[in-house]
Design a protein around this motif. Structure first.
Motif, PDB file in Angstrom:
ATOM      1  N   UNK A  36      -7.625  10.989 -31.808  1.00  0.00           N
ATOM      2  CA  UNK A  36      -8.671  10.615 -32.769  1.00  0.00           C
ATOM      3  C   UNK A  36      -9.764  11.679 -32.798  1.00  0.00           C
ATOM      4  N   UNK A  37     -10.168  12.144 -31.637  1.00  0.00           N
ATOM      5  CA  UNK A  37     -11.203  13.168 -31.562  1.00  0.00           C
ATOM      6  C   UNK A  37     -10.770  14.432 -32.310  1.00  0.00           C
ATOM      7  N   UNK A  38      -9.521  14.831 -32.129  1.00  0.00           N
ATOM      8  CA  UNK A  38      -9.000  16.010 -32.829  1.00  0.00           C
ATOM      9  C   UNK A  38      -9.006  15.799 -34.339  1.00  0.00           C
ATOM     10  N   UNK A  39      -8.551  14.629 -34.795  1.00  0.00           N
ATOM     11  CA  UNK A  39      -8.498  14.343 -36.229  1.00  0.00           C
ATOM     12  C   UNK A  39      -9.887  14.327 -36.855  1.00  0.00           C
ATOM     13  N   UNK A  40     -10.815  13.651 -36.183  1.00  0.00           N
ATOM     14  CA  UNK A  40     -12.164  13.529 -36.745  1.00  0.00           C
ATOM     15  C   UNK A  40     -12.866  14.877 -36.763  1.00  0.00           C
ATOM     16  N   UNK A  41     -12.714  15.652 -35.701  1.00  0.00           N
ATOM     17  CA  UNK A  41     -13.353  16.973 -35.677  1.00  0.00           C
ATOM     18  C   UNK A  41     -12.785  17.890 -36.763  1.00  0.00           C
ATOM     19  N   UNK A  42     -11.501  17.753 -37.055  1.00  0.00           N
ATOM     20  CA  UNK A  42     -10.923  18.540 -38.152  1.00  0.00           C
ATOM     21  C   UNK A  42     -11.553  18.132 -39.487  1.00  0.00           C
ATOM     22  N   UNK A  43     -11.726  16.830 -39.702  1.00  0.00           N
ATOM     23  CA  UNK A  43     -12.373  16.354 -40.920  1.00  0.00           C
ATOM     24  C   UNK A  43     -13.800  16.881 -41.009  1.00  0.00           C
ATOM     25  N   UNK A  44     -14.572  16.719 -39.938  1.00  0.00           N
ATOM     26  CA  UNK A  44     -15.966  17.141 -39.960  1.00  0.00           C
ATOM     27  C   UNK A  44     -16.093  18.648 -40.117  1.00  0.00           C
ATOM     28  N   UNK A  45     -15.130  19.384 -39.580  1.00  0.00           N
ATOM     29  CA  UNK A  45     -15.145  20.831 -39.742  1.00  0.00           C
ATOM     30  C   UNK A  45     -15.028  21.239 -41.199  1.00  0.00           C
ATOM     31  N   UNK A  46     -14.257  20.494 -41.956  1.00  0.00           N
ATOM     32  CA  UNK A  46     -14.134  20.795 -43.388  1.00  0.00           C
ATOM     33  C   UNK A  46     -15.365  20.346 -44.168  1.00  0.00           C
ATOM     34  N   UNK A  47     -16.025  19.290 -43.703  1.00  0.00           N
ATOM     35  CA  UNK A  47     -17.172  18.767 -44.451  1.00  0.00           C
ATOM     36  C   UNK A  47     -18.476  19.479 -44.115  1.00  0.00           C
ATOM     37  N   UNK A  48     -18.551  20.093 -42.956  1.00  0.00           N
ATOM     38  CA  UNK A  48     -19.804  20.707 -42.505  1.00  0.00           C
ATOM     39  C   UNK A  48     -20.369  21.727 -43.489  1.00  0.00           C
ATOM     40  N   UNK A  49     -19.555  22.535 -44.187  1.00  0.00           N
ATOM     41  CA  UNK A  49     -20.131  23.522 -45.111  1.00  0.00           C
ATOM     42  C   UNK A  49     -20.693  22.934 -46.406  1.00  0.00           C
ATOM     43  N   UNK A  50     -20.481  21.640 -46.661  1.00  0.00           N
ATOM     44  CA  UNK A  50     -20.929  21.061 -47.929  1.00  0.00           C
ATOM     45  C   UNK A  50     -22.441  20.890 -47.907  1.00  0.00           C
ATOM     46  N   UNK A  51     -23.109  21.647 -48.747  1.00  0.00           N
ATOM     47  CA  UNK A  51     -24.568  21.656 -48.764  1.00  0.00           C
ATOM     48  C   UNK A  51     -25.104  20.300 -49.225  1.00  0.00           C
ATOM     49  N   UNK A  52     -25.993  19.722 -48.428  1.00  0.00           N
ATOM     50  CA  UNK A  52     -26.565  18.430 -48.782  1.00  0.00           C
ATOM     51  C   UNK A  52     -25.863  17.249 -48.163  1.00  0.00           C
ATOM     52  N   UNK A  53     -24.794  17.486 -47.408  1.00  0.00           N
ATOM     53  CA  UNK A  53     -24.107  16.430 -46.671  1.00  0.00           C
ATOM     54  C   UNK A  53     -24.401  16.623 -45.185  1.00  0.00           C
ATOM     55  N   UNK A  54     -24.974  15.636 -44.554  1.00  0.00           N
ATOM     56  CA  UNK A  54     -25.305  15.709 -43.134  1.00  0.00           C
ATOM     57  C   UNK A  54     -24.249  14.929 -42.371  1.00  0.00           C
ATOM     58  N   UNK A  55     -23.473  15.639 -41.562  1.00  0.00           N
ATOM     59  CA  UNK A  55     -22.387  15.030 -40.795  1.00  0.00           C
ATOM     60  C   UNK A  55     -22.881  14.632 -39.409  1.00  0.00           C
ATOM     61  N   UNK A  56     -22.137  13.779 -38.686  1.00  0.00           N
ATOM     62  CA  UNK A  56     -22.594  13.311 -37.378  1.00  0.00           C
ATOM     63  C   UNK A  56     -22.847  14.459 -36.396  1.00  0.00           C
TER      64      UNK A  56
END
Length: 452
Positions: free
Chosen positions: A273-293
């Motif tokens: 789960x940790x691997x899957x979620x970190x992969x998702x957050x890694x893709x979302x982190x560059x989106x300007x205006x979206x604050x990830x956990x």
């Protein structure tokens, strides 16, 4: 750019991509349940029952505490943990303003007054500074919720509690397996609780709860509180003598056996789960205006719930449009097939039970010497703001096989973010209610429907 699905475009997440059922039920889980059915011993009061006591030993070892008491559900675990502390009626218990309501009603179950503390806007956990400001001469305990699976600032809170002679109770209902500075959550407070609800990272086939402590006396009191105040011997006859006020919060052996089977693969599921979620957050982190956990370096995250916030400035919007923007983003993501949702519509002090003092006929607040703290939602600005500008992803990521689905979700976020100007326009033109205003309307409608 692809047209947004809410405007007639094709969904980024095809309808064939379903959320995998959770908990994942294996043949080993089914065999564990059959084992109990064949044995005929179904509760912790059954002579010779082994599943409950075995789960208690295994979870105490996993968490790193001397003792564990299994109970009927997570709310019971928190209530009985507080009962074991033997607080006088009217004592105060500090709880976070952002959590599931169980965290705040558990004090009421033992006739204690909940006092709310605001959160840290980065971790969403209770702020140590707010905790210290909430302490009064009547404070007897602090319920520290590791919200969404991220451990709270335990060293700082424990230090505050030690200075004032206050017990610390970890509510780790969403944080199984998370670590804080090398220690497992559930082993750091005075007495601590977990939930085994079917939705949790460590689940059962229904409801269950666990209480962990190193204190022999608290362990004994929690055991007595679980079953009518009795001390049930491991062997021999039951005396039916009640040594204290108790409840009937025994766990079922079927639920214990199912959780033991889940526990056997918990670490592998947690790692995946940790691997899957970190992969998702890694893709979302560059989106300007979206604050990830955010996860501080000194702790790990159990990823029970994923909370995202929107920054209106990145969309060219003024700050007061954070709520409408969050609403527009949620509508767009849902249309693309991402099942985002709010988590709590109001700060806990805004719930009717606290605003209107709907405890036991006005008690515990009406007790002689008891204090009525502020339950005005505006006194908790960080909680209000996080509720206003954030949304969550729940359940879809829990299954270890969720990786491919999360990849599609990342595609959907990316697509939606390519249309930021459109979303900004929707936010500017939207009629809007705050979540807590909408909650009041929902509550009124539900009550009217129920009462005719």
């Amino acid at each position: 750019m692809d047209k947004l699905a809410m405007l007639g475009g094709t969904r980024a997440v095809p309808r064939t991509h379903k959320i995998k059922a959770w908990p994942a039920v294996t043949p080993e889980d089914e065999e564990a349940v059959r084992r109990v059915m064949a044995g005929g011993r179904f509760t912790s009061a059954s002579a010779g029952e082994e599943e409950v006591s075995s789960l208690e030993r295994e979870w105490a070892l996993r968490v790193g505490t001397r003792h564990c008491v299994a109970v009927s559900n997570g709310t019971a675990a928190l209530s009985l943990a507080l009962a074991a502390l033997d607080m006088e009626p009217g004592a105060e218990v500090i709880v976070p303003a952002l959590s599931f309501i169980a965290s705040a009603v558990a004090p009421l179950h033992v006739m204690a007054v909940p006092v709310f503390a605001d959160i840290d806007p980065l971790t969403y956990n209770m702020s140590p500074r707010a905790v210290e400001a909430a302490i009064t001469p009547r404070t007897r305990a602090i319920v520290v919720v590791h919200l969404h699976g991220l451990p709270a600032d335990m060293d700082e809170i424990n230090a505050i509690a030690a200075r004032h002679g206050i017990a610390v109770v970890e509510d780790a209902a969403q944080a199984h397996g998370a670590q804080y500075r090398g220690r497992q959550v559930g082993s750091i407070g005075t007495i601590n609780s977990f939930s085994l609800n079917v939705s949790k990272n460590l689940a059962t086939c229904g409801e269950g709860g666990l209480i962990n402590t190193d204190d022999d006396a608290l362990h004994r009191r929690a055991l007595m509180a679980r079953q009518f105040g009795e001390l049930i011997p491991a062997t021999g006859e039951r005396s039916y003598v009640a040594h204290m006020l108790g409840w009937n919060q025994k766990p079922g052996a079927i639920q214990a056996a199912f959780t033991r089977s889940q526990l056997a693969r918990f670490d592998l599921d947690d790692k995946t789960r940790d691997k899957n979620v970190r992969a998702l957050l890694g893709r979302l982190a560059p989106l300007d205006g979206l604050i990830t956990p955010a996860v501080p370096d000194d702790r790990t995250h159990a990823w029970h719930i994923l909370r995202f916030r929107v920054d209106p400035a990145a969309f060219g919007l003024p700050d007061h449009l954070a709520g409408p923007l969050r609403g527009a983003v949620m509508r767009a993501l849902r249309a693309e097939g991402v099942p985002v949702s709010p988590y709590q519509l109001m700060p806990l002090p805004g719930q009717k039970v606290f605003r209107e003092r709907l405890g036991f006929g006005g008690y515990p607040w009406a007790l002689p010497g008891a204090r009525t703290p502020s339950y005005a939602v505006e006194d908790f600005p960080h909680t209000l703001r996080v509720i206003e500008d954030s949304f969550t992803l729940q359940k879809a990521h829990l299954h270890p096989g969720a990786g491919p689905l999360l990849e599609r979700y990342a595609d959907a976020f990316t697509k939606v973010w390519q249309h930021r100007d459109t979303l900004a326009g929707h936010a500017e033109g939207a009629s809007y209610q705050t979540p807590w205003e909408r909650a009041d309307e929902i509550a009124a409608a539900e009550w009217a429907a129920a009462t005719g």
